[in-house]
Design a protein around this motif. Structure first.
Motif, PDB file in Angstrom:
ATOM      1  N   ALA A  29      -1.049  11.471  -2.540  1.00 29.79           N
ATOM      2  CA  ALA A  29      -0.050  11.697  -1.501  1.00 29.79           C
ATOM      3  C   ALA A  29       0.746  10.405  -1.315  1.00 29.79           C
ATOM      4  O   ALA A  29       0.563   9.423  -2.053  1.00 29.79           O
ATOM      5  CB  ALA A  29      -0.740  12.104  -0.206  1.00 29.79           C
ATOM      6  N   LYS A  30       1.613  10.374  -0.317  1.00 31.00           N
ATOM      7  CA  LYS A  30       2.400   9.169  -0.073  1.00 31.00           C
ATOM      8  C   LYS A  30       1.568   8.056   0.553  1.00 31.00           C
ATOM      9  O   LYS A  30       1.973   6.893   0.526  1.00 31.00           O
ATOM     10  CB  LYS A  30       3.606   9.495   0.810  1.00 31.00           C
ATOM     11  N   ALA A  31       0.414   8.402   1.112  1.00 32.77           N
ATOM     12  CA  ALA A  31      -0.523   7.407   1.650  1.00 32.77           C
ATOM     13  C   ALA A  31      -1.933   7.866   1.325  1.00 32.77           C
ATOM     14  O   ALA A  31      -2.254   9.043   1.506  1.00 32.77           O
ATOM     15  CB  ALA A  31      -0.343   7.236   3.146  1.00 32.77           C
ATOM     16  N   ASN A  32      -2.790   6.958   0.848  1.00 32.22           N
ATOM     17  CA  ASN A  32      -4.098   7.346   0.325  1.00 32.22           C
ATOM     18  C   ASN A  32      -5.149   6.272   0.579  1.00 32.22           C
ATOM     19  O   ASN A  32      -4.856   5.079   0.488  1.00 32.22           O
ATOM     20  CB  ASN A  32      -4.028   7.561  -1.196  1.00 32.22           C
ATOM     21  N   MET A  33      -6.349   6.730   0.875  1.00 41.02           N
ATOM     22  CA  MET A  33      -7.531   5.880   0.878  1.00 41.02           C
ATOM     23  C   MET A  33      -8.476   6.417  -0.182  1.00 41.02           C
ATOM     24  O   MET A  33      -8.866   7.589  -0.132  1.00 41.02           O
ATOM     25  CB  MET A  33      -8.215   5.860   2.239  1.00 41.02           C
ATOM     26  N   ILE A  34      -8.826   5.575  -1.137  1.00 44.17           N
ATOM     27  CA  ILE A  34      -9.750   5.953  -2.211  1.00 44.17           C
ATOM     28  C   ILE A  34     -11.048   5.191  -1.983  1.00 44.17           C
ATOM     29  O   ILE A  34     -11.072   3.960  -1.995  1.00 44.17           O
ATOM     30  CB  ILE A  34      -9.146   5.625  -3.585  1.00 44.17           C
ATOM     31  N   PHE A  35     -12.138   5.938  -1.775  1.00 41.63           N
ATOM     32  CA  PHE A  35     -13.420   5.342  -1.414  1.00 41.63           C
ATOM     33  C   PHE A  35     -14.255   5.077  -2.666  1.00 41.63           C
ATOM     34  O   PHE A  35     -14.558   5.992  -3.438  1.00 41.63           O
ATOM     35  CB  PHE A  35     -14.188   6.286  -0.481  1.00 41.63           C
ATOM     36  N   ASP A  36     -14.644   3.822  -2.852  1.00 47.34           N
ATOM     37  CA  ASP A  36     -15.519   3.458  -3.968  1.00 47.34           C
ATOM     38  C   ASP A  36     -15.984   2.021  -3.767  1.00 47.34           C
ATOM     39  O   ASP A  36     -15.169   1.142  -3.462  1.00 47.34           O
ATOM     40  CB  ASP A  36     -14.779   3.577  -5.305  1.00 47.34           C
ATOM     41  N   PRO A  37     -17.291   1.744  -3.951  1.00 49.48           N
ATOM     42  CA  PRO A  37     -17.794   0.388  -3.697  1.00 49.48           C
ATOM     43  C   PRO A  37     -17.319  -0.652  -4.705  1.00 49.48           C
ATOM     44  O   PRO A  37     -17.447  -1.852  -4.452  1.00 49.48           O
ATOM     45  CB  PRO A  37     -19.317   0.568  -3.756  1.00 49.48           C
ATOM     46  N   GLU A  38     -16.764  -0.204  -5.835  1.00 49.28           N
ATOM     47  CA  GLU A  38     -16.278  -1.158  -6.828  1.00 49.28           C
ATOM     48  C   GLU A  38     -14.757  -1.103  -6.989  1.00 49.28           C
ATOM     49  O   GLU A  38     -14.109  -2.137  -7.166  1.00 49.28           O
ATOM     50  CB  GLU A  38     -16.936  -0.901  -8.180  1.00 49.28           C
ATOM     51  N   HIS A  39     -14.206   0.090  -6.893  1.00 54.69           N
ATOM     52  CA  HIS A  39     -12.774   0.245  -7.150  1.00 54.69           C
ATOM     53  C   HIS A  39     -12.032   0.902  -5.986  1.00 54.69           C
ATOM     54  O   HIS A  39     -10.973   1.507  -6.191  1.00 54.69           O
ATOM     55  CB  HIS A  39     -12.570   1.066  -8.424  1.00 54.69           C
ATOM     56  N   GLY A  40     -12.567   0.772  -4.788  1.00 54.83           N
ATOM     57  CA  GLY A  40     -11.895   1.302  -3.611  1.00 54.83           C
ATOM     58  C   GLY A  40     -10.494   0.729  -3.477  1.00 54.83           C
ATOM     59  O   GLY A  40     -10.204  -0.399  -3.900  1.00 54.83           O
ATOM     60  N   ALA A  41      -9.602   1.514  -2.889  1.00 54.43           N
ATOM     61  CA  ALA A  41      -8.209   1.073  -2.812  1.00 54.43           C
ATOM     62  C   ALA A  41      -7.491   1.804  -1.688  1.00 54.43           C
ATOM     63  O   ALA A  41      -7.870   2.909  -1.286  1.00 54.43           O
ATOM     64  CB  ALA A  41      -7.493   1.340  -4.136  1.00 54.43           C
ATOM     65  N   VAL A  42      -6.447   1.165  -1.196  1.00 54.90           N
ATOM     66  CA  VAL A  42      -5.475   1.802  -0.317  1.00 54.90           C
ATOM     67  C   VAL A  42      -4.153   1.806  -1.083  1.00 54.90           C
ATOM     68  O   VAL A  42      -3.686   0.756  -1.533  1.00 54.90           O
ATOM     69  CB  VAL A  42      -5.326   1.054   1.016  1.00 54.90           C
ATOM     70  N   ILE A  43      -3.577   2.980  -1.255  1.00 57.73           N
ATOM     71  CA  ILE A  43      -2.374   3.129  -2.078  1.00 57.73           C
ATOM     72  C   ILE A  43      -1.337   3.906  -1.275  1.00 57.73           C
ATOM     73  O   ILE A  43      -1.623   4.991  -0.768  1.00 57.73           O
ATOM     74  CB  ILE A  43      -2.681   3.866  -3.393  1.00 57.73           C
ATOM     75  N   ALA A  44      -0.131   3.352  -1.160  1.00 59.21           N
ATOM     76  CA  ALA A  44       0.922   4.010  -0.382  1.00 59.21           C
ATOM     77  C   ALA A  44       2.260   3.846  -1.083  1.00 59.21           C
ATOM     78  O   ALA A  44       2.563   2.778  -1.634  1.00 59.21           O
ATOM     79  CB  ALA A  44       0.997   3.435   1.024  1.00 59.21           C
ATOM     80  N   GLN A  45       3.043   4.898  -1.054  1.00 57.68           N
ATOM     81  CA  GLN A  45       4.377   4.864  -1.648  1.00 57.68           C
ATOM     82  C   GLN A  45       5.313   4.059  -0.750  1.00 57.68           C
ATOM     83  O   GLN A  45       5.358   4.257   0.466  1.00 57.68           O
ATOM     84  CB  GLN A  45       4.902   6.288  -1.833  1.00 57.68           C
ATOM     85  N   ILE A  46       6.066   3.147  -1.354  1.00 56.21           N
ATOM     86  CA  ILE A  46       6.974   2.300  -0.582  1.00 56.21           C
ATOM     87  C   ILE A  46       8.352   2.934  -0.446  1.00 56.21           C
ATOM     88  O   ILE A  46       8.951   2.933   0.632  1.00 56.21           O
ATOM     89  CB  ILE A  46       7.091   0.906  -1.232  1.00 56.21           C
ATOM     90  N   ASN A  47       8.874   3.485  -1.544  1.00 53.41           N
ATOM     91  CA  ASN A  47      10.213   4.079  -1.504  1.00 53.41           C
ATOM     92  C   ASN A  47      10.331   5.139  -2.596  1.00 53.41           C
ATOM     93  O   ASN A  47       9.343   5.472  -3.253  1.00 53.41           O
ATOM     94  CB  ASN A  47      11.296   3.001  -1.657  1.00 53.41           C
ATOM     95  N   ASP A  48      11.553   5.634  -2.793  1.00 57.07           N
ATOM     96  CA  ASP A  48      11.764   6.711  -3.761  1.00 57.07           C
ATOM     97  C   ASP A  48      12.082   6.209  -5.162  1.00 57.07           C
ATOM     98  O   ASP A  48      12.453   6.999  -6.033  1.00 57.07           O
ATOM     99  CB  ASP A  48      12.897   7.625  -3.287  1.00 57.07           C
ATOM    100  N   THR A  49      11.925   4.918  -5.418  1.00 60.00           N
ATOM    101  CA  THR A  49      12.233   4.365  -6.741  1.00 60.00           C
ATOM    102  C   THR A  49      11.002   4.282  -7.622  1.00 60.00           C
ATOM    103  O   THR A  49      11.082   3.755  -8.733  1.00 60.00           O
ATOM    104  CB  THR A  49      12.861   2.972  -6.612  1.00 60.00           C
ATOM    105  N   GLY A  50       9.856   4.778  -7.154  1.00 60.43           N
ATOM    106  CA  GLY A  50       8.620   4.677  -7.925  1.00 60.43           C
ATOM    107  C   GLY A  50       7.793   3.454  -7.590  1.00 60.43           C
ATOM    108  O   GLY A  50       6.810   3.162  -8.271  1.00 60.43           O
ATOM    109  N   LEU A  51       8.172   2.716  -6.516  1.00 58.82           N
ATOM    110  CA  LEU A  51       7.433   1.519  -6.108  1.00 58.82           C
ATOM    111  C   LEU A  51       6.335   1.901  -5.126  1.00 58.82           C
ATOM    112  O   LEU A  51       6.580   2.618  -4.150  1.00 58.82           O
ATOM    113  CB  LEU A  51       8.383   0.503  -5.475  1.00 58.82           C
ATOM    114  N   TRP A  52       5.125   1.423  -5.403  1.00 58.77           N
ATOM    115  CA  TRP A  52       3.957   1.720  -4.579  1.00 58.77           C
ATOM    116  C   TRP A  52       3.276   0.427  -4.165  1.00 58.77           C
ATOM    117  O   TRP A  52       3.369  -0.591  -4.857  1.00 58.77           O
ATOM    118  CB  TRP A  52       2.949   2.574  -5.347  1.00 58.77           C
ATOM    119  N   ARG A  53       2.562   0.462  -3.050  1.00 57.95           N
ATOM    120  CA  ARG A  53       1.675  -0.627  -2.630  1.00 57.95           C
ATOM    121  C   ARG A  53       0.241  -0.208  -2.943  1.00 57.95           C
ATOM    122  O   ARG A  53      -0.243   0.815  -2.491  1.00 57.95           O
ATOM    123  CB  ARG A  53       1.820  -0.867  -1.131  1.00 57.95           C
ATOM    124  N   TRP A  54      -0.425  -1.044  -3.732  1.00 58.36           N
ATOM    125  CA  TRP A  54      -1.813  -0.794  -4.117  1.00 58.36           C
ATOM    126  C   TRP A  54      -2.622  -2.012  -3.696  1.00 58.36           C
ATOM    127  O   TRP A  54      -2.397  -3.118  -4.191  1.00 58.36           O
ATOM    128  CB  TRP A  54      -1.883  -0.562  -5.638  1.00 58.36           C
TER     129      TRP A  54
END
Length: 399
Positions: free
Chosen positions: A202-227
């Protein structure tokens, strides 16, 4: 000696928006910012639905909405099993006209706030101006400032320290900043990568994992994301980018070309001062209380600090209210951080990056995706409004 009614130290979103709110009420405001230009490195970028009414009252929401990305849902996912819940914000429409979040880089919010601030002749901003000392006098505060014109002294009725977790204002006052630092290093990465297409995010995500956990969110419509991901702080910081491809591959979204726009390695803290008011000096945002940013509790707390401060400080400046209102503000804001923001942020950080109990994670995700009880769904979506003070609390509508 130079003078102003209010001096604000730090032109991040908290300081810039506080300056705007006070200038709009006719007060003489000067803002000191140590950096010569707005810092554009990856920082906070999600403005939740429940702060948008306050931003609208400041007159900046329209510009933020136009420049940013509206988001009406978010996702939680257990990486090891793929179990996920897509959670819409639609139920919020029952209690608020703002059933969406706004994604926008912190530097862009500052740019918008300063553009609005420039319309007021009673407001000034001095870039490249470092505050080296702050001291209280009987009925005013004094600042020593090393700026473009050399060393200057300023007298002001109130000082707002909004200069971040390494606050020069806080250090000058000799205030402690007790708490802990998390052992991991975290890396905020702005990256061109099709997380939505190849990963079903989705445009905002929490991925749960003790080794590869991440917060990932879309910044704009150009394909730029914050990971944002974490790693051992013992690994060399100068080779962060060398490890990035392996971490991206571990998410399991496929071997797809990517391009790193920018990245910022940093440490996370849980720290706070003993008081947010010392004489004529008020601390707010990260200068007063720092939390790991998982879940957005740091930025949200800072926004609520300033929204709750503008009216009582304005009233104190006009002489229509007693300055004891500012003691109430300081005590309330610190209490809400201690009792809610810090423990809630710590819990979410642990879930995203540390928890290895897959069954517990799956149970939590299933509960998040259960919309069978409308009242329970709305209660989950309004949980963060407990951070509001001296403002209507949306969650009270559930009582």
């Amino acid at each position: 000696m130079n003078s102003a009614e209010v001096a604000i130290v730090g032109a991040g979103p908290v300081g810039a928006l506080a300056a705007l709110g006070l200038a709009q009420r006719g007060h003489d405001v000067v803002v000191f910012e140590a950096e010569p230009l707005i810092v554009r490195s990856p920082r906070a970028m999600v403005y939740y639905w429940h702060v948008l009414d306050g931003l609208d009252r400041l007159g900046v929401l329209g510009d933020m909405d136009a420049a940013g990305l509206r988001n009406t849902s978010f996702q939680q996912r257990v990486l090891s099993t793929g179990l996920r819940a897509d959670i819409p914000l639609d139920p919020v429409a029952a209690i608020s006209p703002y059933a969406y979040n706004v994604h926008l880089g912190q530097h862009e919010v500052v740019e918008i706030a300063l553009q609005h601030l420039a319309r007021y002749p009673n407001a000034r901003i001095l870039n490249g101006a470092t505050v080296t000392a702050v001291r209280n006098d009987a009925d005013h505060a004094v600042l020593d400032v090393d700026g473009p014109e050399g060393l200057e002294t300023w007298a002001t009725r109130w000082v707002l320290g909004a200069d971040g977790a390494r606050s020069a204002v806080r250090r000058s006052l000799g205030l402690s900043f007790d708490g802990t630092t998390w052992p991991q290093r975290f890396v905020a990465t702005n990256i061109q990568y099709p997380f939505d297409v190849v990963g079903g995010l989705a445009k905002a995500n929490m991925i749960f994992d003790p080794e590869h956990g991440a917060v990932i969110a879309q910044i704009n419509d150009t394909g730029l994301w914050r990971w944002t991901w974490s790693e051992s702080a013992e690994l060399p910081e100068d080779s962060v980018l060398d490890r990035l491809p392996g971490r991206l591959a571990a998410l399991g979204f496929g071997d797809v070309p990517f391009d790193v726009d920018s990245f910022t390695p940093y440490r996370m803290h849980q720290r706070m001062v003993d008081t947010m008011r010392t004489g004529r000096v008020l601390l707010l945002g990260d200068a007063a209380h720092a939390t790991n940013p998982t879940g957005g509790f740091g930025l949200t707390s800072g926004i609520y600090d300033l929204l709750a401060l503008i009216e009582p400080l304005s009233a104190a400046l006009r002489g229509t209210a007693d300055e004891s209102l500012l003691d109430h503000w300081a005590e309330t804001r610190l209490s809400l951080f201690r009792e809610f923001a810090s423990p809630m942020a710590s819990r979410i950080k642990g879930l995203v990056y540390d928890t290895s109990d897959t069954a517990a994670l799956e149970s939590m995700v299933r509960a998040a995706g259960d919309f069978s009880d409308p009242a329970a769904t709305l209660n989950r979506l309004t949980g963060m409004t407990v951070l509001r003070s001296d403002l209507p609390r949306h969650h009270e509508a559930l009582a």
